[in-house]
Design a protein around this motif. Structure first.
Motif, PDB file in Angstrom:
ATOM      1  N   SER A 169      41.448  40.169 -16.222  1.00 44.50           N
ATOM      2  CA  SER A 169      40.321  41.113 -16.095  1.00 44.50           C
ATOM      3  C   SER A 169      39.014  40.432 -15.729  1.00 44.50           C
ATOM      4  N   LEU A 170      38.983  39.119 -15.796  1.00 46.84           N
ATOM      5  CA  LEU A 170      37.773  38.386 -15.429  1.00 46.84           C
ATOM      6  C   LEU A 170      37.875  38.040 -13.944  1.00 46.84           C
ATOM      7  N   ASP A 171      37.347  38.921 -13.101  1.00 52.17           N
ATOM      8  CA  ASP A 171      37.504  38.699 -11.660  1.00 52.17           C
ATOM      9  C   ASP A 171      36.442  37.733 -11.132  1.00 52.17           C
ATOM     10  N   ALA A 172      36.468  37.487  -9.840  1.00 58.54           N
ATOM     11  CA  ALA A 172      35.587  36.483  -9.236  1.00 58.54           C
ATOM     12  C   ALA A 172      34.111  36.811  -9.440  1.00 58.54           C
ATOM     13  N   SER A 173      33.751  38.093  -9.367  1.00 56.78           N
ATOM     14  CA  SER A 173      32.342  38.465  -9.535  1.00 56.78           C
ATOM     15  C   SER A 173      31.866  38.208 -10.961  1.00 56.78           C
ATOM     16  N   LEU A 174      32.741  38.439 -11.947  1.00 53.58           N
ATOM     17  CA  LEU A 174      32.372  38.190 -13.339  1.00 53.58           C
ATOM     18  C   LEU A 174      32.307  36.696 -13.631  1.00 53.58           C
ATOM     19  N   VAL A 175      33.195  35.933 -13.024  1.00 52.45           N
ATOM     20  CA  VAL A 175      33.140  34.475 -13.163  1.00 52.45           C
ATOM     21  C   VAL A 175      31.812  33.957 -12.618  1.00 52.45           C
ATOM     22  N   GLU A 176      31.418  34.472 -11.471  1.00 54.16           N
ATOM     23  CA  GLU A 176      30.140  34.062 -10.880  1.00 54.16           C
ATOM     24  C   GLU A 176      28.979  34.438 -11.796  1.00 54.16           C
ATOM     25  N   ASN A 177      29.080  35.577 -12.428  1.00 54.29           N
ATOM     26  CA  ASN A 177      28.045  36.014 -13.367  1.00 54.29           C
ATOM     27  C   ASN A 177      27.931  35.040 -14.539  1.00 54.29           C
ATOM     28  N   LEU A 178      29.058  34.617 -15.080  1.00 54.52           N
ATOM     29  CA  LEU A 178      29.047  33.684 -16.210  1.00 54.52           C
ATOM     30  C   LEU A 178      28.526  32.315 -15.790  1.00 54.52           C
ATOM     31  N   ARG A 179      28.852  31.899 -14.593  1.00 53.89           N
ATOM     32  CA  ARG A 179      28.317  30.624 -14.092  1.00 53.89           C
ATOM     33  C   ARG A 179      26.809  30.717 -13.880  1.00 53.89           C
ATOM     34  N   ARG A 180      26.353  31.878 -13.480  1.00 51.07           N
ATOM     35  CA  ARG A 180      24.910  32.080 -13.320  1.00 51.07           C
ATOM     36  C   ARG A 180      24.223  32.054 -14.682  1.00 51.07           C
ATOM     37  N   ILE A 181      24.842  32.676 -15.692  1.00 47.67           N
ATOM     38  CA  ILE A 181      24.280  32.678 -17.039  1.00 47.67           C
ATOM     39  C   ILE A 181      24.050  31.252 -17.536  1.00 47.67           C
ATOM     40  N   ALA A 182      24.960  30.356 -17.176  1.00 43.29           N
ATOM     41  CA  ALA A 182      24.850  28.968 -17.612  1.00 43.29           C
ATOM     42  C   ALA A 182      23.576  28.307 -17.109  1.00 43.29           C
ATOM     43  N   THR A 183      22.978  28.852 -16.066  1.00 43.59           N
ATOM     44  CA  THR A 183      21.773  28.255 -15.473  1.00 43.59           C
ATOM     45  C   THR A 183      20.493  28.960 -15.906  1.00 43.59           C
ATOM     46  N   ILE A 184      20.617  30.028 -16.678  1.00 39.11           N
ATOM     47  CA  ILE A 184      19.441  30.822 -17.069  1.00 39.11           C
ATOM     48  C   ILE A 184      18.787  30.217 -18.306  1.00 39.11           C
ATOM     49  N   ASN A 185      17.479  30.024 -18.223  1.00 37.94           N
ATOM     50  CA  ASN A 185      16.727  29.550 -19.377  1.00 37.94           C
ATOM     51  C   ASN A 185      16.445  30.738 -20.296  1.00 37.94           C
ATOM     52  N   ASP A 186      17.292  30.916 -21.272  1.00 40.76           N
ATOM     53  CA  ASP A 186      17.182  32.033 -22.209  1.00 40.76           C
ATOM     54  C   ASP A 186      17.769  31.582 -23.535  1.00 40.76           C
ATOM     55  N   GLU A 187      17.028  31.797 -24.603  1.00 39.46           N
ATOM     56  CA  GLU A 187      17.484  31.335 -25.918  1.00 39.46           C
ATOM     57  C   GLU A 187      18.776  32.016 -26.365  1.00 39.46           C
ATOM     58  N   ASN A 188      19.045  33.211 -25.851  1.00 41.26           N
ATOM     59  CA  ASN A 188      20.295  33.886 -26.212  1.00 41.26           C
ATOM     60  C   ASN A 188      21.509  33.124 -25.695  1.00 41.26           C
ATOM     61  N   TYR A 189      21.341  32.458 -24.559  1.00 42.04           N
ATOM     62  CA  TYR A 189      22.427  31.691 -23.951  1.00 42.04           C
ATOM     63  C   TYR A 189      22.366  30.213 -24.338  1.00 42.04           C
ATOM     64  N   GLN A 190      21.202  29.599 -24.126  1.00 42.86           N
ATOM     65  CA  GLN A 190      21.093  28.148 -24.267  1.00 42.86           C
ATOM     66  C   GLN A 190      20.980  27.682 -25.718  1.00 42.86           C
ATOM     67  N   LEU A 191      20.696  28.591 -26.620  1.00 37.21           N
ATOM     68  CA  LEU A 191      20.625  28.224 -28.039  1.00 37.21           C
ATOM     69  C   LEU A 191      21.671  28.983 -28.848  1.00 37.21           C
ATOM     70  N   ALA A 192      21.589  30.314 -28.857  1.00 41.65           N
ATOM     71  CA  ALA A 192      22.482  31.105 -29.709  1.00 41.65           C
ATOM     72  C   ALA A 192      23.944  31.011 -29.276  1.00 41.65           C
ATOM     73  N   ALA A 193      24.223  31.265 -27.994  1.00 41.11           N
ATOM     74  CA  ALA A 193      25.611  31.258 -27.522  1.00 41.11           C
ATOM     75  C   ALA A 193      26.221  29.860 -27.608  1.00 41.11           C
ATOM     76  N   ARG A 194      25.456  28.844 -27.225  1.00 39.57           N
ATOM     77  CA  ARG A 194      25.964  27.474 -27.302  1.00 39.57           C
ATOM     78  C   ARG A 194      26.255  27.087 -28.751  1.00 39.57           C
ATOM     79  N   LEU A 195      25.376  27.497 -29.663  1.00 41.38           N
ATOM     80  CA  LEU A 195      25.605  27.193 -31.079  1.00 41.38           C
ATOM     81  C   LEU A 195      26.831  27.938 -31.602  1.00 41.38           C
ATOM     82  N   ALA A 196      26.968  29.207 -31.249  1.00 41.86           N
ATOM     83  CA  ALA A 196      28.123  29.991 -31.694  1.00 41.86           C
ATOM     84  C   ALA A 196      29.423  29.346 -31.219  1.00 41.86           C
TER      85      ALA A 196
END
Length: 350
Positions: A169-196
């Motif tokens: 169910s994780l198609d190419a567009s969603l994979v690209e979205n997750l790879r983009r998230i990895a580059t976003i400066n946002d505490e929800n991703y770079q702090l909370a998600a990484r810690l979780a």
């Protein structure tokens, strides 16, 4: 005067005092059985505003100390999928773009937000101790369909790098979205998600709420100007605070920054600028005071959302990561809840 009449008048005279008597809610849990919840509120800067060249590794010192707290639950300042779905059903009230659309995830999974939320709950209830990569990819897709990208990123990070690909169910567009998230400066991703992900948690919990702070006024621009003028006139100490934050934000280790913004003195400046200055401001329409009412509604609903995350888990260890201006309200109101202790953030970050 009869004895009854004297008694009646004495009772009437005592009414104002009786009306003022209040129940001590803080004492109701003094005989509580079982462990008390431990809630740590971490005030954060919004990383999207960090200087150019920001490196997420600069958060490692903060993450090490938060990891030592060993939270069972991590909450973030983001609207939940459920709230996004509510807003989408009332565009006249909340606008057509209250949350980001989930069209791509809906196309990949066949699920709208309510159906995806139900499937997430069902999946997590049967979640194995050692999930297969296919299960993580499927759950990441479900989280994206449920408008919970931070939790999707938690699953993505726990996949072996060779398994971070399309499928289940994780198609190419969603994979690209997750790879983009990895580059976003946002505490929800770079702090909370990484810690979780580091702690082996399966998700974070979105607890933000804007359903009660949208002002129903005829001139929104005038409202904004009025509030900004109040802050500018009454923001004593903000200049020094912002200058110090900017200096600390440029360091390769952001632990000193997080220590500084979570100090009582720094939080007091933010609280007084946000609210005291607004309450003192003169406005024919009362715009600054309206803003304070919306601010309180937002914080009350966020605190209730945090409480809901550990409603069925007495004694949970909860980390709430939120913009530092919210922290005084979170500490005060969460600290009034039954069976809840507020953890000293300075002791955690020392």
């Amino acid at each position: 005067m009869s004895k009854w009449t004297k008694w009646a008048w004495a009772w009437i005279a005592a009414l104002p005092f009786a009306a003022q008597a209040q129940v001590d809610l803080a004492a109701l849990d003094r005989d509580m059985v079982g462990p008390r919840a431990q809630v740590l509120v971490l005030g954060t800067v919004h990383l999207r505003g960090m200087p150019k060249g920001f490196n997420p590794a600069s958060l490692d010192g903060v993450m090490d100390r938060l990891a030592a707290f060993k939270p069972d639950i991590i909450t973030v300042e983001e609207e939940s999928g459920e709230e996004c779905d509510l807003a989408a059903r009332h565009p006249a009230r909340y606008g057509p773009d209250y949350c980001a659309p989930t069209d791509a995830a809906k196309a990949a999974t066949g699920l709208d937000v309510p159906a995806a939320l139900a499937e997430v709950d069902k999946t997590l209830k049967a979640w194995p101790a050692q999930p297969a990569p296919a299960q993580r990819r499927r759950l990441a897709a479900l989280f994206l369909a449920a408008n919970d990208p931070a939790s999707a990123y938690v699953q993505w990070l726990q996949l072996p790098k060779t398994e971070r690909r399309a499928g289940d169910s994780l198609d190419a567009s969603l994979v690209e979205n997750l790879r983009r998230i990895a580059t976003i400066n946002d505490e929800n991703y770079q702090l909370a998600a990484r810690l979780a992900a580091r702690l082996g948690l399966q998700r974070v919990y979105a607890v933000d709420n804007h359903t009660g702070d949208r002002m129903d006024v005829s001139d929104i621009k005038a409202l904004v100007r009025s509030i900004e003028a109040a802050w500018a006139a009454g923001g004593t100490g903000m200049g020094e605070l912002e200058k110090r934050e900017q200096l600390l934000s440029q360091a390769s280790d952001l632990l000193p920054l997080y220590r500084y913004i979570n100090e009582p003195k720094s939080l007091r400046v933010l609280a007084e600028t946000n609210v005291s200055a607004a309450m003192r401001a003169k406005s024919p329409e009362g715009y600054p005071q309206m803003w304070v009412a919306g601010w309180e509604i937002r914080n009350l609903r966020m605190v209730a959302n945090i409480r809901e995350t550990f409603r069925e888990r007495p004694g949970a260890r909860v980390l709430s990561i939120v913009g530092s201006s919210h922290k005084p309200w979170f500490d005060a109101w969460l600290g009034q809840l039954q069976g809840v202790d507020i953890v000293d953030v300075a002791a955690v970050l020392k």
